[in-house]
Write an enzyme that holds these catalytic residues in place. Structure first.
Site, mmCIF file in Angstrom:
data_model
loop_
_atom_site.group_PDB
_atom_site.id
_atom_site.type_symbol
_atom_site.label_atom_id
_atom_site.label_comp_id
_atom_site.label_asym_id
_atom_site.label_seq_id
_atom_site.Cartn_x
_atom_site.Cartn_y
_atom_site.Cartn_z
ATOM 1 N N CYS A 291 0.803 -1.233 0.000
ATOM 2 C CA CYS A 291 0.000 0.000 0.000
ATOM 3 C C CYS A 291 0.831 1.276 0.000
ATOM 4 O O CYS A 291 0.867 1.994 -0.989
ATOM 5 C CB CYS A 291 -0.936 -0.010 1.215
ATOM 6 S SG CYS A 291 -2.154 -1.317 1.125
HETATM 7 N N1 LIG Z 1 -2.687 -5.902 1.785
HETATM 8 C C1 LIG Z 1 -3.184 -4.852 2.407
HETATM 9 O O1 LIG Z 1 -2.865 -4.588 3.565
HETATM 10 C C2 LIG Z 1 -4.194 -3.954 1.748
HETATM 11 C C3 LIG Z 1 -4.911 -3.043 2.539
HETATM 12 C C4 LIG Z 1 -5.857 -2.219 1.936
HETATM 13 C C5 LIG Z 1 -6.031 -2.269 0.556
HETATM 14 N N2 LIG Z 1 -5.292 -3.129 -0.206
HETATM 15 C C6 LIG Z 1 -5.549 -3.159 -1.640
HETATM 16 O O2 LIG Z 1 -6.382 -4.279 -1.923
HETATM 17 C C7 LIG Z 1 -6.047 -4.839 -3.197
HETATM 18 C C8 LIG Z 1 -5.696 -6.307 -3.020
HETATM 19 O O3 LIG Z 1 -4.531 -6.386 -2.224
HETATM 20 P P1 LIG Z 1 -4.086 -7.718 -1.493
HETATM 21 O O4 LIG Z 1 -3.008 -7.336 -0.552
HETATM 22 O O5 LIG Z 1 -5.266 -8.459 -1.020
HETATM 23 O O6 LIG Z 1 -3.442 -8.510 -2.723
HETATM 24 P P2 LIG Z 1 -3.060 -10.066 -2.755
HETATM 25 O O7 LIG Z 1 -2.000 -10.187 -3.780
HETATM 26 O O8 LIG Z 1 -2.813 -10.565 -1.378
HETATM 27 O O9 LIG Z 1 -4.394 -10.773 -3.266
HETATM 28 C C9 LIG Z 1 -4.907 -10.570 -4.535
HETATM 29 C C10 LIG Z 1 -5.498 -11.882 -5.009
HETATM 30 O O10 LIG Z 1 -6.092 -11.662 -6.283
HETATM 31 C C11 LIG Z 1 -5.821 -12.780 -7.119
HETATM 32 N N3 LIG Z 1 -5.981 -12.315 -8.495
HETATM 33 C C12 LIG Z 1 -5.156 -11.559 -9.236
HETATM 34 N N4 LIG Z 1 -5.696 -11.300 -10.433
HETATM 35 C C13 LIG Z 1 -6.902 -11.911 -10.446
HETATM 36 C C14 LIG Z 1 -7.942 -12.008 -11.386
HETATM 37 N N5 LIG Z 1 -7.854 -11.388 -12.562
HETATM 38 N N6 LIG Z 1 -9.021 -12.736 -11.079
HETATM 39 C C15 LIG Z 1 -9.134 -13.357 -9.876
HETATM 40 N N7 LIG Z 1 -8.185 -13.287 -8.933
HETATM 41 C C16 LIG Z 1 -7.081 -12.562 -9.219
HETATM 42 C C17 LIG Z 1 -4.441 -13.217 -6.735
HETATM 43 O O11 LIG Z 1 -4.216 -14.569 -7.071
HETATM 44 C C18 LIG Z 1 -4.468 -12.991 -5.225
HETATM 45 O O12 LIG Z 1 -4.888 -14.137 -4.525
HETATM 46 C C19 LIG Z 1 -4.929 -3.992 -3.741
HETATM 47 O O13 LIG Z 1 -5.470 -2.984 -4.537
HETATM 48 C C20 LIG Z 1 -4.321 -3.370 -2.503
HETATM 49 O O14 LIG Z 1 -3.666 -2.142 -2.770
HETATM 50 C C21 LIG Z 1 -4.394 -3.994 0.373
#
Ligand SMILES: NC(=O)c1ccc[n+]([C@@H]2O[C@H](COP(=O)([O-])OP(=O)(O)OC[C@H]3O[C@@H](n4cnc5c(N)ncnc54)[C@H](O)[C@@H]3O)[C@@H](O)[C@H]2O)c1
Length: 452
Positions: A291
């Site tokens: 993030c």
């Molecule tokens: N990790 C954090 O602390 C956090 C906090 C707030 C917001 N975010 C935001 O949330 C979003 C997700 O982050 P995250 O940390 O959960 O990511 P992550 O990488 O942990 O999880 C994303 C998941 O999406 C899957 N994926 C990717 N492309 C895909 C598709 N086309 N179809 C289906 N599945 C797909 C991946 O396999 C993965 O399991 C990002 O935009 C991030 O900036 C993250």
């Protein structure tokens, strides 16, 4: 009774008319609506579990087979979700995972939680949002709500997702509903979790806002509606830019204090005694995670397209990304003080996760520090009970168990992540030389402990 809501264009529209809208809202309120969560990572899995806990039937869709199998076995891979609670929802038939996007046809609500990284050029990489939206569009049907939760630049929902969905011939606010609700989860935070962090919700039309609010109200302790998707997108970027800039400021103060031989930690602690107008931020070896190092650049990229230069973001980015170099420089000075050089020294990094007590090493500054030390000839190794392996370029490096022998053999031990599981007494007693970038040895005065 629902109050009128302002639309993206600013007009006030009485909410709550139309049969498609009413029947979707009724299904949500009765918890009979089916929910899909696309992307079962740090954000999507806890969200899916929350929806399931509040009584919905949830289908998680991911492209990674291993995650799907683990969810269906009730075997959690996210530290904030216990396997017990996952199992409970799976066994109750409220949660399942699949890679079959055609299941979207059966869904009433879809939440998109896919990654939004940066390209090497620091431009947004929204390819996962695009591919998820293409799948949603294939199965889009009347009476469906789609909410984007991934962090992204203001305008993504209106300018990117909306046209793709309306290409199907269905009309937003009439046939289907579209919103943006930023995920604000803070992995590892025991006090604030998905369910009790207020949920900001924006929508393309007044009905979109109303139906999205209805959904989140079922599972979250409080919901904060805003007038548009752009406002909701900007809220998240303001929050993360606020952190990045303040960390950048305090890192600059730390570099300044280093030159002026002032203890920056003592300065911050005393400043934090002011009961108003000051909020402590702490210096460190650099920013990490998915993030704070990334999101502000989504904003500056979009601002640039509007002819606006986001100076604070760029400056904070420069200061924050210089911190790993500073740590390596200080490790060099510490080794020099005992007549050693980085070249040929054994340097042990404690913690490669991007922050304390999490199992996520994405963008972690410890990885840069490891690579820089190795490039300078150090024999680097690391301990991190949460990150069993790291990959840098073509290398795969395995974590070592933290033992008295390993500590004694290291020429310098670097505290890169302040995991609470580390035995700091043992570290202080066995290590010959320590560089502490997190102030874990606060209050301990010793010639062998160097601080950031
Ligand atoms: N990790 C954090 O602390 C956090 C906090 C707030 C917001 N975010 C935001 O949330 C979003 C997700 O982050 P995250 O940390 O959960 O990511 P992550 O990488 O942990 O999880 C994303 C998941 O999406 C899957 N994926 C990717 N492309 C895909 C598709 N086309 N179809 C289906 N599945 C797909 C991946 O396999 C993965 O399991 C990002 O935009 C991030 O900036 C993250």
């Amino acid at each position: 009774m629902t109050r009128p809501v302002k639309t993206n264009t600013g007009s006030e529209v009485p909410a709550g008319t139309g049969t498609v809208f009413e029947s979707l809202k009724a299904r949500i309120e009765k918890r009979s609506a089916r929910i899909a969560v696309i992307g079962l990572g740090y954000v999507g899995l806890p969200l899916g579990v929350e929806f399931a806990r509040s009584g919905f039937r949830v289908t998680g869709i991911d492209t990674e087979r291993e995650k799907i199998e683990r969810v269906n076995r009730g075997d959690s891979y996210i530290r904030d979700v216990s396997s017990e609670e996952l199992k409970r929802e799976v066994r109750a038939g409220r949660l399942e995972a699949t890679d079959d996007f055609s299941k979207l046809f059966e869904m009433d609500c879809v939440s998109i939680c896919v990654p939004t990284p940066l390209r090497k050029t620091r431009d947004p990489d929204v390819s996962s949002i695009i591919s998820a939206t293409k799948e949603i569009a294939k199965y889009l049907h009347s009476g469906e709500l789609v909410v984007l939760e991934s962090t992204t630049y203001p305008g993504t929902t209106d300018e990117l997702i909306l046209p793709m969905l309306e290409e199907t011939g269905l009309k937003v606010g009439i046939d289907f509903f579209l919103g943006f609700s930023p995920e604000r989860v803070d992995p590892g935070n025991k006090r604030f979790m998905t369910r009790n962090i207020p949920k900001v919700v924006g929508g393309v039309t007044a009905k979109c806002i109303e139906v999205a609010v209805a959904l989140y109200k079922c599972s979250m302790s409080s919901v904060v509606p805003v007038s548009s998707t752009k406002v909701a997108e900007m809220v998240k970027l303001l929050e993360n830019t606020f952190r990045s800039v303040n960390i950048g400021l305090v890192n600059e103060i730390a570099l300044m204090c280093d030159k002026m031989k002032i203890d920056v930690w003592e300065v911050i602690e005393a400043a934090a005694s002011k009961p108003f107008g000051f909020m402590p931020f702490y210096p460190g070896p650099g920013l990490g995670g998915h993030c704070i190092p990334i999101d502000p650049f989504y904003l500056s990229w979009k601002a640039k397209l509007s002819g606006f230069e986001a100076r604070f973001i760029e400056l904070a980015g420069q200061v924050n990304s210089s911190m790993p170099y500073h740590v390596v420089k200080k490790v060099g000075e510490a080794l020099n003080s005992v007549c050693k050089s980085i070249n040929g020294s054994r340097v042990l990094l404690l913690g490669v996760a991007y922050k304390a007590d999490v199992d996520d090493a994405r963008e972690s500054p410890a990885l840069d520090i490891y690579q820089m030390l190795t490039a300078l000839g150090a024999e680097a190794s690391y301990c991190d009970p949460y990150i069993p392996e790291i990959r840098t370029d073509n290398l795969r490096i395995k974590a070592k168990p933290l033992t008295p022998d390993l500590l004694e053999k290291a020429d310098c031990v670097v505290i890169t992540t302040a995991h609470s599981i580390f035995d700091y007494k043992l570290i202080a007693s066995k290590a010959k030389l320590i560089f502490d970038s997190r102030n874990v040895f606060k209050g301990i005065r010793s010639d062998k402990i160097w601080r950031l």
